[in-house]
Design a protein around this motif. Structure first.
Motif, mmCIF file in Angstrom:
data_model
loop_
_atom_site.group_PDB
_atom_site.id
_atom_site.type_symbol
_atom_site.label_atom_id
_atom_site.label_comp_id
_atom_site.label_asym_id
_atom_site.label_seq_id
_atom_site.Cartn_x
_atom_site.Cartn_y
_atom_site.Cartn_z
ATOM 1 N N LEU A 30 0.813 -1.219 0.000
ATOM 2 C CA LEU A 30 0.000 0.000 0.000
ATOM 3 C C LEU A 30 0.844 1.265 0.000
ATOM 4 O O LEU A 30 0.611 2.168 -0.803
ATOM 5 C CB LEU A 30 -0.948 0.001 1.213
ATOM 6 C CG LEU A 30 -1.736 1.289 1.436
ATOM 7 C CD1 LEU A 30 -2.742 1.506 0.312
ATOM 8 C CD2 LEU A 30 -2.438 1.261 2.783
ATOM 9 N N PHE A 31 1.810 1.348 0.878
ATOM 10 C CA PHE A 31 2.545 2.600 1.052
ATOM 11 C C PHE A 31 3.384 2.934 -0.187
ATOM 12 O O PHE A 31 3.462 4.097 -0.589
ATOM 13 C CB PHE A 31 3.388 2.540 2.323
ATOM 14 C CG PHE A 31 2.569 2.173 3.523
ATOM 15 C CD1 PHE A 31 1.611 3.042 4.015
ATOM 16 C CD2 PHE A 31 2.719 0.932 4.131
ATOM 17 C CE1 PHE A 31 0.824 2.693 5.098
ATOM 18 C CE2 PHE A 31 1.946 0.573 5.218
ATOM 19 C CZ PHE A 31 0.993 1.453 5.707
ATOM 20 N N LEU A 37 -7.934 1.190 4.596
ATOM 21 C CA LEU A 37 -7.525 2.600 4.570
ATOM 22 C C LEU A 37 -8.021 3.348 5.806
ATOM 23 O O LEU A 37 -7.294 4.170 6.374
ATOM 24 C CB LEU A 37 -8.021 3.274 3.299
ATOM 25 C CG LEU A 37 -7.310 2.844 2.022
ATOM 26 C CD1 LEU A 37 -8.107 3.263 0.795
ATOM 27 C CD2 LEU A 37 -5.894 3.406 1.983
ATOM 28 N N LEU A 38 -9.240 3.063 6.236
ATOM 29 C CA LEU A 38 -9.766 3.693 7.448
ATOM 30 C C LEU A 38 -8.944 3.285 8.671
ATOM 31 O O LEU A 38 -8.634 4.113 9.529
ATOM 32 C CB LEU A 38 -11.242 3.340 7.644
ATOM 33 C CG LEU A 38 -12.208 3.978 6.654
ATOM 34 C CD1 LEU A 38 -13.611 3.393 6.818
ATOM 35 C CD2 LEU A 38 -12.241 5.492 6.816
ATOM 36 N N ALA A 39 -8.583 2.001 8.731
ATOM 37 C CA ALA A 39 -7.747 1.530 9.844
ATOM 38 C C ALA A 39 -6.386 2.209 9.806
ATOM 39 O O ALA A 39 -5.885 2.677 10.845
ATOM 40 C CB ALA A 39 -7.594 0.015 9.782
ATOM 41 N N THR A 48 -1.971 6.655 7.152
ATOM 42 C CA THR A 48 -2.466 7.374 5.976
ATOM 43 C C THR A 48 -3.265 8.570 6.455
ATOM 44 O O THR A 48 -3.660 8.654 7.622
ATOM 45 C CB THR A 48 -3.348 6.471 5.074
ATOM 46 O OG1 THR A 48 -4.429 5.950 5.838
ATOM 47 C CG2 THR A 48 -2.547 5.344 4.458
ATOM 48 N N VAL A 49 -3.510 9.488 5.535
ATOM 49 C CA VAL A 49 -4.282 10.696 5.820
ATOM 50 C C VAL A 49 -5.419 10.747 4.807
ATOM 51 O O VAL A 49 -5.187 10.502 3.612
ATOM 52 C CB VAL A 49 -3.404 11.960 5.693
ATOM 53 C CG1 VAL A 49 -4.224 13.223 5.875
ATOM 54 C CG2 VAL A 49 -2.245 11.903 6.683
ATOM 55 N N ASN A 83 -0.219 8.889 1.940
ATOM 56 C CA ASN A 83 0.657 8.456 3.026
ATOM 57 C C ASN A 83 0.814 9.580 4.042
ATOM 58 O O ASN A 83 0.933 10.753 3.675
ATOM 59 C CB ASN A 83 2.040 8.077 2.491
ATOM 60 C CG ASN A 83 2.077 6.699 1.897
ATOM 61 O OD1 ASN A 83 1.429 5.782 2.395
ATOM 62 N ND2 ASN A 83 2.854 6.525 0.839
ATOM 63 N N SER A 84 0.844 9.215 5.302
ATOM 64 C CA SER A 84 1.140 10.185 6.354
ATOM 65 C C SER A 84 2.644 10.447 6.350
ATOM 66 O O SER A 84 3.414 9.693 5.735
ATOM 67 C CB SER A 84 0.724 9.623 7.714
ATOM 68 O OG SER A 84 1.606 8.565 8.086
ATOM 69 N N PRO A 85 3.095 11.501 7.038
ATOM 70 C CA PRO A 85 4.548 11.726 7.134
ATOM 71 C C PRO A 85 5.283 10.511 7.714
ATOM 72 O O PRO A 85 6.394 10.197 7.280
ATOM 73 C CB PRO A 85 4.645 12.943 8.061
ATOM 74 C CG PRO A 85 3.363 13.695 7.815
ATOM 75 C CD PRO A 85 2.329 12.614 7.626
#
Length: 191
Positions: free
Chosen positions: A65-66, A94-96, A103-104, A112-114
């Motif tokens: 995913l990432f 994705l919600l998890a 993730t954002v 992706n989150s930082p």
């Protein structure tokens, strides 16, 4: 909105009925005992559900995913297509991942989150994916721990040692790249 387990449990679960363990409503001691009971039950529930987050992280890593998200931002349908995965369950994953800070979500788009950008994308200096994939390979060992304890034998479904060995080597590299090796070298006197 309920803020503790005690607020959602029926009265019968938070107050003993009769005998020595009876908790009187409104008494200071009763409130402390109720708070302790709620805290203990909450801790047990945390222990029992602790694997949910790691399961989501491991699934996201196995599905790549990432790396597939990269620096982009996509709808859950587009991500499902990128992963060749089921739309409904991709949205749940994705919600998890969003709840875990991996993730954002913004305007129906996920990115992706930082944290994921720094540690979960291959090729980044501080990539930790190999270590996490190695930890995921240990999942079955811990999932069948009761059988191992009972019989003294590990599960037959465990992955071959060679595959685990290569994951361990790559994960050791991740550990070194995370700065642990440098910190250890500073702490040990080699003179």
């Amino acid at each position: 909105m309920a803020t503790s387990l005690g607020e959602v449990l029926p009265e019968s679960h938070t107050h003993a009925k009769g005998g020595e363990g009876m908790i009187a409503k409104g008494s200071g001691k009763g409130k402390r005992e109720k708070a302790a009971l709620n805290s203990d039950i909450h801790r047990l529930h945390q222990l029992a559900t602790g694997f949910w987050g790691s399961a989501a992280l491991f699934a996201a890593l196995k599905l790549d995913l990432f790396n597939r998200l990269g620096e982009g931002s996509y709808s859950s349908d587009a991500i499902a297509r990128k992963l060749s995965a089921n739309k409904r369950w991709t949205e749940k994953l994705l919600l998890a991942c969003t709840a875990l800070g991996l993730t954002v979500r913004s305007d129906g788009q996920y990115r992706n989150s930082p944290l994921a950008l720094k540690y979960l994308m291959e090729g980044r200096p501080h990539y930790q994916g190999a270590l996490l994939k190695h930890l995921a390979s240990l999942w079955h060992r811990f999932g069948s721990l009761d059988s191992t304890v009972r019989t003294g034998n590990r599960s037959e479904s465990e992955e071959p040692a060679l595959e685990i060995g290569s994951e361990w080597i790559l994960s050791s590299h991740n550990i070194a790249m995370s700065g642990y090796a440098e910190n250890l070298a500073r702490m040990v006197d080699f003179s």
